[in-house]
Motif scaffolding. Structure first.
Motif, PDB file in Angstrom:
ATOM      1  N   ASP A 199      83.298  -0.068 -19.895  1.00  0.00           N
ATOM      2  CA  ASP A 199      81.909  -0.527 -19.995  1.00  0.00           C
ATOM      3  C   ASP A 199      81.502  -1.176 -18.686  1.00  0.00           C
ATOM      4  OD1 ASP A 199      80.024  -2.940 -21.961  1.00  0.00           O
ATOM      5  OD2 ASP A 199      79.428  -0.980 -21.180  1.00  0.00           O
ATOM      6  N   HIS A 369      87.545  -6.980 -15.679  1.00  0.00           N
ATOM      7  CA  HIS A 369      88.750  -6.598 -16.416  1.00  0.00           C
ATOM      8  C   HIS A 369      89.802  -6.113 -15.444  1.00  0.00           C
ATOM      9  CE1 HIS A 369      86.846  -6.873 -20.337  1.00  0.00           C
ATOM     10  NE2 HIS A 369      85.843  -6.166 -19.911  1.00  0.00           N
ATOM     11  N   TYR A 394      92.710  -1.190 -20.171  1.00  0.00           N
ATOM     12  CA  TYR A 394      91.461  -1.433 -20.919  1.00  0.00           C
ATOM     13  C   TYR A 394      91.266  -0.332 -21.956  1.00  0.00           C
ATOM     14  CZ  TYR A 394      86.303  -2.153 -21.299  1.00  0.00           C
ATOM     15  OH  TYR A 394      85.003  -2.393 -21.721  1.00  0.00           O
ATOM     16  N   TRP A 395      91.064  -0.712 -23.210  1.00  0.00           N
ATOM     17  CA  TRP A 395      90.839   0.205 -24.329  1.00  0.00           C
ATOM     18  C   TRP A 395      91.996   1.206 -24.466  1.00  0.00           C
ATOM     19  CZ3 TRP A 395      84.767   0.985 -23.720  1.00  0.00           C
ATOM     20  CH2 TRP A 395      84.143  -0.164 -24.124  1.00  0.00           C
ATOM     21  N   ASN A 432      92.968  -5.534 -22.211  1.00  0.00           N
ATOM     22  CA  ASN A 432      91.762  -5.899 -22.944  1.00  0.00           C
ATOM     23  C   ASN A 432      91.479  -4.912 -24.076  1.00  0.00           C
ATOM     24  OD1 ASN A 432      89.057  -7.416 -23.147  1.00  0.00           O
ATOM     25  ND2 ASN A 432      88.456  -5.253 -23.007  1.00  0.00           N
ATOM     26  N   GLU A 433      91.388  -5.450 -25.314  1.00  0.00           N
ATOM     27  CA  GLU A 433      90.958  -4.672 -26.492  1.00  0.00           C
ATOM     28  C   GLU A 433      91.698  -3.344 -26.608  1.00  0.00           C
ATOM     29  OE1 GLU A 433      86.451  -6.435 -27.057  1.00  0.00           O
ATOM     30  OE2 GLU A 433      86.708  -4.323 -26.513  1.00  0.00           O
ATOM     31  N   ASN A 492      88.761 -11.275 -28.445  1.00  0.00           N
ATOM     32  CA  ASN A 492      87.316 -11.093 -28.317  1.00  0.00           C
ATOM     33  C   ASN A 492      86.732 -11.022 -29.726  1.00  0.00           C
ATOM     34  OD1 ASN A 492      88.081 -10.800 -25.699  1.00  0.00           O
ATOM     35  ND2 ASN A 492      87.625  -8.605 -25.566  1.00  0.00           N
ATOM     36  N   TYR A 498      78.041  -7.068 -32.746  1.00  0.00           N
ATOM     37  CA  TYR A 498      78.561  -5.786 -33.253  1.00  0.00           C
ATOM     38  C   TYR A 498      78.990  -5.926 -34.714  1.00  0.00           C
ATOM     39  CZ  TYR A 498      78.873  -4.411 -28.345  1.00  0.00           C
ATOM     40  OH  TYR A 498      78.558  -4.140 -27.030  1.00  0.00           O
ATOM     41  N   GLU A 522      86.046 -13.435 -25.352  1.00  0.00           N
ATOM     42  CA  GLU A 522      84.701 -12.874 -25.296  1.00  0.00           C
ATOM     43  C   GLU A 522      83.939 -13.146 -26.595  1.00  0.00           C
ATOM     44  OE1 GLU A 522      85.904  -8.726 -23.007  1.00  0.00           O
ATOM     45  OE2 GLU A 522      84.111  -8.696 -24.277  1.00  0.00           O
ATOM     46  N   TRP A 567      81.084 -13.768 -22.992  1.00  0.00           N
ATOM     47  CA  TRP A 567      80.729 -12.513 -22.294  1.00  0.00           C
ATOM     48  C   TRP A 567      79.227 -12.497 -22.053  1.00  0.00           C
ATOM     49  CZ3 TRP A 567      83.902  -9.449 -19.794  1.00  0.00           C
ATOM     50  CH2 TRP A 567      83.439  -8.203 -19.343  1.00  0.00           C
ATOM     51  N   ARG A 577      75.018   1.876 -21.177  1.00  0.00           N
ATOM     52  CA  ARG A 577      73.887   1.070 -21.663  1.00  0.00           C
ATOM     53  C   ARG A 577      72.568   1.705 -21.251  1.00  0.00           C
ATOM     54  NH1 ARG A 577      76.753  -1.891 -25.274  1.00  0.00           N
ATOM     55  NH2 ARG A 577      78.811  -2.265 -24.365  1.00  0.00           N
ATOM     56  N   ASN A 587      74.264  -3.772 -18.891  1.00  0.00           N
ATOM     57  CA  ASN A 587      74.726  -4.529 -20.054  1.00  0.00           C
ATOM     58  C   ASN A 587      74.032  -5.875 -19.959  1.00  0.00           C
ATOM     59  OD1 ASN A 587      76.269  -6.481 -21.587  1.00  0.00           O
ATOM     60  ND2 ASN A 587      77.847  -4.903 -21.816  1.00  0.00           N
ATOM     61  N   LYS A 589      74.294  -8.689 -21.660  1.00  0.00           N
ATOM     62  CA  LYS A 589      74.888  -9.869 -22.301  1.00  0.00           C
ATOM     63  C   LYS A 589      75.052 -11.046 -21.322  1.00  0.00           C
ATOM     64  CE  LYS A 589      77.248  -7.456 -26.008  1.00  0.00           C
ATOM     65  NZ  LYS A 589      77.172  -6.054 -25.455  1.00  0.00           N
TER      66      LYS A 589
END
Ligand code: GCU
Length: 618
Positions: A199, A369, A394-395, A432-433, A492, A498, A522, A567, A577, A587, A589
């Motif tokens: 992202d 990240h 990441y992911w 991360n996540e 997070n 979400y 986050e 975040w 986005r 983004n 945020k």
């Protein structure tokens, strides 16, 4: 015949892998290049956009660099037509130029969405100050896959967009007419780190400084000098020389402000173990981020570094800085410049971002990240701001791919080597996540084990994900095997964005079964600066403001809460986005818009930090 060819081909293939392996296996990173005397190669570089990698592969798609005589078609030869019959189909010097360091996306409109290969060329003259000195070319970062050539010869390859690397050029350097050719490819790949989807904007280019480092023949290549976590009067570490005279060599470490001057003698490998006792150390702290000038001297080389001595530990659910419990008042930050569009890289960028963080009342930042530029951590050292650094795992990374693991480990080793002497850096984040699975759990656990071995003085964490406790959506917990491994339990959560509406926050309770410090790495909501209305309508500043108010109340229930890094500090570019008139590629945020305007939620968090006190010692 065919069989003979096949045998030859596999032999060639093995040679290739071993040579690629060799090419990928970089030289050791030179520690503290930040303070060394250097010659900058920043500025305008000619470039060639090469989506088909025509300058790297011949028409049989075989890399030119693997051929004995690569021929003028190889861009790294920087060939010029000498006679009117010569066939050369490129000419760097007649090409457009762009700035280095920077990204091509925000410099050239036609490259805004470009993902692929761009070649860069820099010509320079260089005369060494002493004949038997050595010279290295040092890149602070280049995204993502970088092949480097000097005067037509391959120096090496680097994989990873956010960490430094260097190559020795002593034997390839001319006094005049050197040409450095750099192939940068930012194509996203499944097996890469990061992988296909993120992202954030996949800025391509030579994104941080490039410089030449001239050293003596035998020089101080690497050192790690920190406070012993188990003895606050003991400064410990390791140091290694590189060069032919590295054995039994005297190395003097002096810290004038501590009246310390101590000599050590290197062993066969040119290394020393540093052991210094002092009972007068002024510890680096948030209130007094004291940095000592530490001089390292041999009969050939001398460097200085600014090092703060502090201890960072956990005790039960507390984070202890110099044995004192602290609450980490944080904010997450992406490495985008708040001054110009695109990837951030300069001291000015760092100053603006950390000044905003301090205005918020932060004593801590999560650099997400991926490793940010060195100015961020050097400035955090000076300002007394604690830092979380993250490896771009990441992911959905390719957990079973051995090369992916090696790549992730290598990127981690580089950021640790760059920042291991920074007092501000307290947490290494592994990921991360990331979705739990056997392969993922062992991937992350191996990275954590490696990190602990390499740096036993700092804490390990990762941004995990929360879930329902025993199936009850109103009670949240962390059920992730990697939670066993980390020193600090971070996750997070996006309740109210979400995950339901903001009213949900007041219905949630937490059941986190670990006696470890908890950091909410986050939370947040999107808001377009200047859009106002009622607090239940998404994208209004009032919605984001209300979400912060309710979330802070909700997480204050967590007994083990030792910090947060919402975040995010500033709106940032993301290809994911695309909502017109609201996101438009950003983004939203951020607590601050990309133009530097503070949103209402900025002041909710500022107020929370003004009233948040450090916990009492358990
Ligand atoms: C995720 C992720 C961020 C992302 C954010 C968001 O949690 O870690 O990289 O930008 O959520 O969705 O805004």
């Amino acid at each position: 015949m065919i069989y003979k060819n096949m045998k030859l081909r596999s032999l060639l293939f093995i040679l290739l892998i071993s040579s690629i392996h060799l090419l990928i296996a970089q030289e050791q990173l030179i520690t503290n290049a930040y303070n060394r005397e250097t010659t900058s190669l920043n500025g305008y570089w000619n470039y060639i956009v090469d989506p088909y990698e025509n300058g790297f592969y011949n028409y049989r798609y075989e890399p030119f660099e693997n051929q004995k005589n690569p021929g003028s078609g190889a861009f790294f030869t920087n060939s010029k037509a000498k006679t009117k019959s010569d066939l050369i189909e490129y000419d760097f010097d007649k090409m457009d130029r762009m700035l280095v360091p920077s990204d091509w996306n925000t410099q050239k409109e036609n490259l805004f969405y470009y993902e692929g290969t761009v070649w860069f060329k820099k010509s320079f003259n260089y005369s060494k100050s002493k004949n038997n000195n050595r010279v290295f070319v040092y890149f602070e970062a280049s995204n993502y896959e970088t092949d480097v050539y000097l005067n037509g010869e391959k120096l090496g390859k680097h994989i990873g967009g956010f960490t430094p690397f260097n190559f020795e050029i002593t034997d390839k350097l001319e006094n005049k007419g050197n040409f450095l050719i750099v192939k940068v490819d930012n194509k996203r790949k499944k097996e890469a780190v990061p992988t296909l989807n993120t992202d954030w904007w996949n800025y391509g280019g030579i994104t941080r400084d490039v410089k030449l480092i001239e050293t003596s023949e035998t020089f101080v290549e690497d050192y790690f000098i920190q406070l012993d976590p188990h003895n606050k009067n003991h400064i410990m570490g390791k140091l290694r020389l590189n060069g032919t005279n590295k054995k039994q060599k005297e190395v003097t470490i002096s810290i004038p402000e501590l009246k310390i001057e101590k000599s050590f003698y290197t062993d066969e490998k040119g290394t020393i173990t540093i052991d210094i006792i002092s009972s007068n150390i002024q510890y680096w702290s948030l209130e007094n981020p004291f940095l000592y000038d530490v001089f390292i001297k041999t009969d050939e080389d001398q460097i200085v570094d600014q090092i703060g001595f502090r201890s960072i530990k956990t005790k039960g659910a507390q984070v202890l800085l110099n044995e004192q419990p602290i609450f980490l008042k944080g904010i997450s930050i992406h490495e985008e410049s708040p001054i110009h569009d695109g990837r951030g890289h300069s001291l000015e960028d760092a100053k603006q971002l950390l000044t905003w963080a301090q205005e918020l009342g932060c004593n801590y930042v999560r650099l997400a990240h991926y490793p940010h530029n060195e100015h961020m951590v050097r400035l955090a050292d000076k300002l007394g701001i604690l830092v979380w650094e993250e490896n771009p795992v990441y992911w959905t990374i390719s957990w079973e791919n051995k090369q992916t693991y090696k790549n992730a480990k290598h990127q981690l080793s580089e950021v640790i080597d760059r920042d291991k002497n920074r007092a501000s850096v307290i947490i290494w984040s592994m990921a991360n996540e990331t979705p739990t699975s056997e392969a993922r759990n062992s991937f992350l656990t191996d990275l954590a084990t490696y990190t602990k071995e390499k740096d036993p003085t700092r804490l390990i964490s990762a941004a995990l994900e929360q879930s329902n406790y025993q199936g009850n959506p109103l009670v949240r917990t962390i059920s992730d095997p990697f939670a066993e491994v980390v020193d600090i339990l971070s996750f997070n959560q996006y309740i109210g964005w979400y995950d339901g509406g903001i009213e949900k926050c007041s219905t949630i309770s937490w059941n986190i079964g670990y006696n470890k410090p908890v950091i909410i790495s986050e939370f947040g909501a999107g808001a377009k600066y200047g859009l106002h209305g009622n607090k239940d309508t998404r994208w209004n500043e009032e919605y984001q403001e209300y979400l912060y108010q309710e979330t802070l109340k909700m997480i204050d229930q967590i007994d083990q809460l030792s910090g947060i890094s919402p975040w995010i500090l500033v709106d940032f570019r993301s290809p994911r986005r695309v909502l017109p008139e609201i996101q438009d590629g950003w983004n939203r945020k951020g607590l601050i818009s990309e133009k530097g305007d503070k949103k209402k939620a900025f002041f909710v968090l500022k107020n929370y930090y003004e009233h948040k006190t450090s916990p009492d010692k358990e």
